[in-house]
Every structure is written in structure tokens, then in C-alpha cells.
Motif scaffolding. Sequence first.
Motif, PDB file in Angstrom:
ATOM      1  N   ILE A  43      -6.155 -30.976 -19.473  1.00 53.60           N
ATOM      2  CA  ILE A  43      -4.464 -31.088 -19.472  1.00 53.60           C
ATOM      3  C   ILE A  43      -4.305 -29.364 -19.882  1.00 53.60           C
ATOM      4  CG2 ILE A  43      -4.492 -33.410 -20.206  1.00 53.60           C
ATOM      5  CD1 ILE A  43      -4.140 -31.956 -23.241  1.00 53.60           C
ATOM      6  N   GLY A  44      -2.901 -29.264 -19.763  1.00 54.68           N
ATOM      7  CA  GLY A  44      -2.286 -28.165 -20.373  1.00 54.68           C
ATOM      8  C   GLY A  44      -1.146 -28.482 -21.355  1.00 54.68           C
ATOM      9  N   TRP A  45      -0.799 -27.731 -22.140  1.00 51.18           N
ATOM     10  CA  TRP A  45       0.269 -28.014 -23.187  1.00 51.18           C
ATOM     11  C   TRP A  45       1.051 -26.740 -23.505  1.00 51.18           C
ATOM     12  CZ3 TRP A  45      -0.026 -27.658 -29.036  1.00 51.18           C
ATOM     13  CH2 TRP A  45       1.109 -28.090 -29.634  1.00 51.18           C
ATOM     14  N   PHE A  46       2.362 -26.705 -23.315  1.00 49.06           N
ATOM     15  CA  PHE A  46       3.157 -25.474 -23.689  1.00 49.06           C
ATOM     16  C   PHE A  46       3.848 -25.894 -24.762  1.00 49.06           C
ATOM     17  CE2 PHE A  46       1.775 -23.609 -20.257  1.00 49.06           C
ATOM     18  CZ  PHE A  46       2.429 -23.762 -19.020  1.00 49.06           C
ATOM     19  N   PRO A  47       3.534 -25.378 -26.088  1.00 50.75           N
ATOM     20  CA  PRO A  47       4.313 -25.953 -27.319  1.00 50.75           C
ATOM     21  C   PRO A  47       5.574 -25.352 -27.310  1.00 50.75           C
ATOM     22  CG  PRO A  47       2.468 -24.309 -27.762  1.00 50.75           C
ATOM     23  CD  PRO A  47       2.305 -24.611 -26.374  1.00 50.75           C
ATOM     24  N   GLY A  48       5.883 -24.192 -26.724  1.00 49.19           N
ATOM     25  CA  GLY A  48       7.083 -23.613 -27.083  1.00 49.19           C
ATOM     26  C   GLY A  48       8.249 -23.825 -26.129  1.00 49.19           C
ATOM     27  N   PRO A  49       9.064 -22.878 -25.834  1.00 55.18           N
ATOM     28  CA  PRO A  49       9.279 -21.487 -26.491  1.00 55.18           C
ATOM     29  C   PRO A  49       9.152 -21.761 -28.121  1.00 55.18           C
ATOM     30  CG  PRO A  49      11.232 -21.774 -25.776  1.00 55.18           C
ATOM     31  CD  PRO A  49      10.618 -23.028 -25.124  1.00 55.18           C
ATOM     32  N   LEU A  50       8.563 -20.829 -28.955  1.00 57.48           N
ATOM     33  CA  LEU A  50       8.409 -21.045 -30.283  1.00 57.48           C
ATOM     34  C   LEU A  50       9.426 -19.676 -30.686  1.00 57.48           C
ATOM     35  CD1 LEU A  50       4.582 -21.279 -30.840  1.00 57.48           C
ATOM     36  CD2 LEU A  50       6.167 -22.979 -30.873  1.00 57.48           C
ATOM     37  N   LYS A  51      10.693 -20.238 -31.195  1.00 62.60           N
ATOM     38  CA  LYS A  51      11.463 -19.278 -31.609  1.00 62.60           C
ATOM     39  C   LYS A  51      11.553 -18.939 -33.059  1.00 62.60           C
ATOM     40  CE  LYS A  51      14.511 -20.802 -27.660  1.00 62.60           C
ATOM     41  NZ  LYS A  51      15.828 -21.375 -27.413  1.00 62.60           N
ATOM     42  N   PHE A  52      11.921 -17.685 -33.447  1.00 59.11           N
ATOM     43  CA  PHE A  52      12.050 -17.307 -34.651  1.00 59.11           C
ATOM     44  C   PHE A  52      12.697 -15.974 -34.844  1.00 59.11           C
ATOM     45  CE2 PHE A  52       8.294 -15.178 -32.587  1.00 59.11           C
ATOM     46  CZ  PHE A  52       8.398 -13.692 -33.112  1.00 59.11           C
ATOM     47  N   THR A  53      13.232 -15.890 -36.170  1.00 55.22           N
ATOM     48  CA  THR A  53      13.929 -14.835 -36.250  1.00 55.22           C
ATOM     49  C   THR A  53      13.086 -13.764 -37.438  1.00 55.22           C
ATOM     50  OG1 THR A  53      15.851 -16.136 -36.826  1.00 55.22           O
ATOM     51  CG2 THR A  53      16.156 -14.098 -37.859  1.00 55.22           C
ATOM     52  N   ALA A  54      13.270 -12.381 -36.621  1.00 51.63           N
ATOM     53  CA  ALA A  54      12.643 -11.552 -37.537  1.00 51.63           C
ATOM     54  C   ALA A  54      13.331 -10.113 -37.329  1.00 51.63           C
ATOM     55  CB  ALA A  54      11.239 -11.504 -36.853  1.00 51.63           C
ATOM     56  N   ASN A  55      13.210  -9.075 -38.445  1.00 50.61           N
ATOM     57  CA  ASN A  55      13.617  -7.612 -38.304  1.00 50.61           C
ATOM     58  C   ASN A  55      12.392  -6.909 -37.791  1.00 50.61           C
ATOM     59  OD1 ASN A  55      14.666  -5.102 -38.787  1.00 50.61           O
ATOM     60  ND2 ASN A  55      16.176  -5.895 -40.059  1.00 50.61           N
ATOM     61  N   MET A  56      12.339  -6.620 -36.417  1.00 45.91           N
ATOM     62  CA  MET A  56      11.097  -5.683 -36.066  1.00 45.91           C
ATOM     63  C   MET A  56      11.176  -4.432 -36.795  1.00 45.91           C
ATOM     64  SD  MET A  56       9.333  -7.425 -34.109  1.00 45.91           S
ATOM     65  CE  MET A  56       9.332  -8.951 -33.164  1.00 45.91           C
ATOM     66  N   ARG A  57      12.329  -3.648 -37.156  1.00 40.93           N
ATOM     67  CA  ARG A  57      12.320  -2.545 -37.824  1.00 40.93           C
ATOM     68  C   ARG A  57      11.824  -2.650 -39.225  1.00 40.93           C
ATOM     69  NH1 ARG A  57      17.642   1.533 -38.951  1.00 40.93           N
ATOM     70  NH2 ARG A  57      16.287   3.155 -40.100  1.00 40.93           N
ATOM     71  N   ASP A  58      12.145  -3.723 -39.905  1.00 41.85           N
ATOM     72  CA  ASP A  58      11.660  -3.838 -41.185  1.00 41.85           C
ATOM     73  C   ASP A  58      10.026  -4.133 -41.241  1.00 41.85           C
ATOM     74  OD1 ASP A  58      11.980  -4.752 -44.085  1.00 41.85           O
ATOM     75  OD2 ASP A  58      11.226  -6.681 -43.450  1.00 41.85           O
ATOM     76  N   LEU A  59       9.768  -5.084 -40.228  1.00 40.57           N
ATOM     77  CA  LEU A  59       8.207  -5.169 -40.071  1.00 40.57           C
ATOM     78  C   LEU A  59       7.394  -3.946 -39.961  1.00 40.57           C
ATOM     79  CD1 LEU A  59       8.271  -8.492 -38.070  1.00 40.57           C
ATOM     80  CD2 LEU A  59       8.005  -8.258 -40.601  1.00 40.57           C
ATOM     81  N   ARG A  60       7.932  -2.951 -38.993  1.00 43.03           N
ATOM     82  CA  ARG A  60       7.167  -1.950 -38.848  1.00 43.03           C
ATOM     83  C   ARG A  60       7.244  -1.110 -40.112  1.00 43.03           C
ATOM     84  NH1 ARG A  60      10.011  -1.967 -33.710  1.00 43.03           N
ATOM     85  NH2 ARG A  60      11.646  -0.692 -34.645  1.00 43.03           N
ATOM     86  N   GLN A  61       8.276  -0.960 -40.761  1.00 44.20           N
ATOM     87  CA  GLN A  61       8.247  -0.137 -41.990  1.00 44.20           C
ATOM     88  C   GLN A  61       7.353  -0.655 -43.061  1.00 44.20           C
ATOM     89  OE1 GLN A  61      12.414  -0.017 -42.982  1.00 44.20           O
ATOM     90  NE2 GLN A  61      12.900   1.716 -41.626  1.00 44.20           N
ATOM     91  N   ARG A  62       7.066  -1.971 -43.164  1.00 44.51           N
ATOM     92  CA  ARG A  62       6.252  -2.553 -44.265  1.00 44.51           C
ATOM     93  C   ARG A  62       4.756  -2.683 -43.616  1.00 44.51           C
ATOM     94  NH1 ARG A  62       7.370  -7.658 -46.000  1.00 44.51           N
ATOM     95  NH2 ARG A  62       8.732  -8.446 -44.058  1.00 44.51           N
ATOM     96  N   GLY A  63       4.662  -2.378 -42.237  1.00 45.60           N
ATOM     97  CA  GLY A  63       3.356  -2.518 -41.959  1.00 45.60           C
ATOM     98  C   GLY A  63       2.765  -3.955 -41.827  1.00 45.60           C
ATOM     99  N   VAL A  64       3.775  -4.940 -41.541  1.00 43.83           N
ATOM    100  CA  VAL A  64       3.342  -6.293 -41.355  1.00 43.83           C
ATOM    101  C   VAL A  64       3.242  -6.930 -39.896  1.00 43.83           C
ATOM    102  CG1 VAL A  64       4.402  -8.510 -41.895  1.00 43.83           C
ATOM    103  CG2 VAL A  64       4.805  -6.794 -43.550  1.00 43.83           C
ATOM    104  N   SER A  65       2.370  -7.574 -39.583  1.00 39.54           N
ATOM    105  CA  SER A  65       2.050  -8.162 -38.274  1.00 39.54           C
ATOM    106  C   SER A  65       2.447  -9.535 -38.057  1.00 39.54           C
ATOM    107  CB  SER A  65       0.350  -8.015 -37.895  1.00 39.54           C
ATOM    108  OG  SER A  65       0.073  -6.473 -38.217  1.00 39.54           O
TER     109      SER A  65
END
Length: 347
Positions: free
Chosen positions: A273-295
Motif C-alpha cells: 500500500i501507499g499512504w499520503f498523510p498530507g498535505p501537512l499544513k502548518f504556520t511558521a516564520n522562516m526568517r525567525d527560524l533562520r535567525q534562531r538556527g531552528v530546523s
Amino acid sequence: MSSTKNTIKTVYSDREQLTTGEKEAIESLDASFAADRIPEGCKTVTEIRKSIAKETREALGSAIPDLEERGRAQKERIMPELDRLKGTAMQPQDDPVMRHETSGSMMSPDDDASVLRRFPFPFPIEPIQPPHVGELWRASTSGFSSDPRIFYDIDRDPLRIWGHIDYDSDPLLNGTVGLAMTFTLPPERMEYTKRTVFAVDPDLRIQGYLSGYTGYYHPIFAADDKWAKCWESMEATVTLSTGEWLAGNSWHYIRIDLQNVHPVGMDNANRNIGWFPGPLKFTANMRDLRQRGVSIILRATLRYDFQLEGESDLWFRSRGGSASESVPAFDNALNFRCTPGVVRSIP
């Protein structure tokens, strides 16, 4: 449902150079994944069931003096023929239910494709994106097994589970085995954008068979419990390396469910079988994550919990068939794959 402490093994990829925070996040996810899942009250229900079965046998024994002798004679008469079929199943391979599931009834298409074709006017000047923008690269693979008769391999693609448990005892045996893949999007591959809504579309694939068997059972002459049960769980989650949960989806189903089947119980569960669990949608601020070094971390897991009691068997393999025709091995194993997709922004 495991009755033992599970030790998880993790192999890290040479392609991704993980930070201390990322490794700590993966270790925390591993510990949660391999934790025991014993339902509350399971032991109490088992003790009550055994007590009722004992009283029933004693009542039948007083009414039928040669109960045990008649039961043994019946079993000796029919078991030689049934033993030839051990490891097979009554369900035909062209069963319409199996065809429907295998054809992808669980797959959920992404409805956002049309959004990507709408371009604003006038055409804006887009920032230069980093190489491999949005790509999720595999950071680690993990696996565990509570039973030494069930093996797994996480060093090669695809990941594998194989083995056979031949059980013949009254105490209820609880066990579990699982595989996990972890993918990361570090700050250097994050998209430059003012958008804050994102999605990822992982694709999880299983290829193989779960096979179960329970021995001779008769409600009067051989009424001791014979169980073979196996639950399948798949999960896909998106988290931050700081531990914050962003999105996820899961799939849980009982695949082998044999309980006191007369005269014997047999099942081959086709797991191609194949399973597509998405689309997995979320909210994030990429600029903030880059500045904080968060993956951003994508986690895909496959887990099987099983119960055996009395004369019972369980197989993990890639080919169905009788026990003598299809012996579980590294080249006859249930396979697990995950294509992670990319983290993409949504207008």
C-alpha cells in the motif's frame, strides 16, 4: 502493548550535519516512538477471561467424563491435513476488498495544485532562493524490536522487518516492532518568503505480508484460548528542533485478528500500500527560524504491536504462502519507504 522495555537503535546520515539541538530532538522522538503501549486494564480483563474459561472447562468436565480424551482424538484426526496449510490464508488473492485497498483507496490527493498556477500581475521580483530550497534530507533511521525472533534492518533502503514467532504457551505474549525515518530542513535551505503558511506532502509505502495462524480450537473439546493479533500504526509529523509540534497525521488499524477460530485460524494481510498523510499544513516564520538556527523535522514511522496466546504464529515477510514455501529472511522481508517531499509555501 509491549511487555518489555524496547531498546531503539538509530543510524545517522552522513549527508546531514546535525546540530546538538537537532540530535536531542531526534532522540526525544525516538524515545516516544519506542515507548510501551499497554492499554489500561488489559491485565485485569485477561485474568477475568481466564477465570471464566476455567469454570467453563470444569463444568463441561463434570458433564462429559471423557471430555479430554475425545478432544485429543478429534485433534489427532484433523491436524495432519491442517498443518499443511499453516502460514496460508483462506482469503483469495483477487479479493475485491484487497484490490480496492491496494489500488490506493487511502491516498489523498493535494487540492492545492491549481493555486500554484495562478501568477500575480504585474510579476513581482522574487528573492534569490538558496540551493535545494525546501528539500527535506534524511537525517537518521531508527528501529526496535521487543522480540529476538523479529528482526529489522535500518542500514539500507528500503528499511525492513522480517521474522516468525512460533508461540505455544498460556501467558499472553505482548510484543512490538517499529521503524522510523527522520528528515530535516535546516535554516540554510529555508525559503526566503514573507508567507507564513507552509505544507509538506510525504509519501509512505509498505510492501509485504503479515501472516497469522492459530492452532486447533473447539468450543467444547479444545477450549483453551488461541490468539494471534497484530495492530499496524503509521504516523507522519512535522516538528521544530526545539520540540514544538507543527502538524501531523496518523493511521491505526488491526491487521491480524484471530481469536479462538474453529478449527484453526489463518490470515495473510497484503500490505502492498501507499499512504499520503498530507498535505501537512502548518504556520511558521522562516526568517525567525533562520535567525534562531531552528530546523524543521519531518518524522515518518511504522509500528506493529502484537499479541499471541496459546498455539499461535506470526510472520513478517514480503511473500505470502505456506510456512515451508516462504521463510522470512532479509530478502523476504516487509519493506518500508518514505519520500518526504519538500516544504513549500502556500499563498
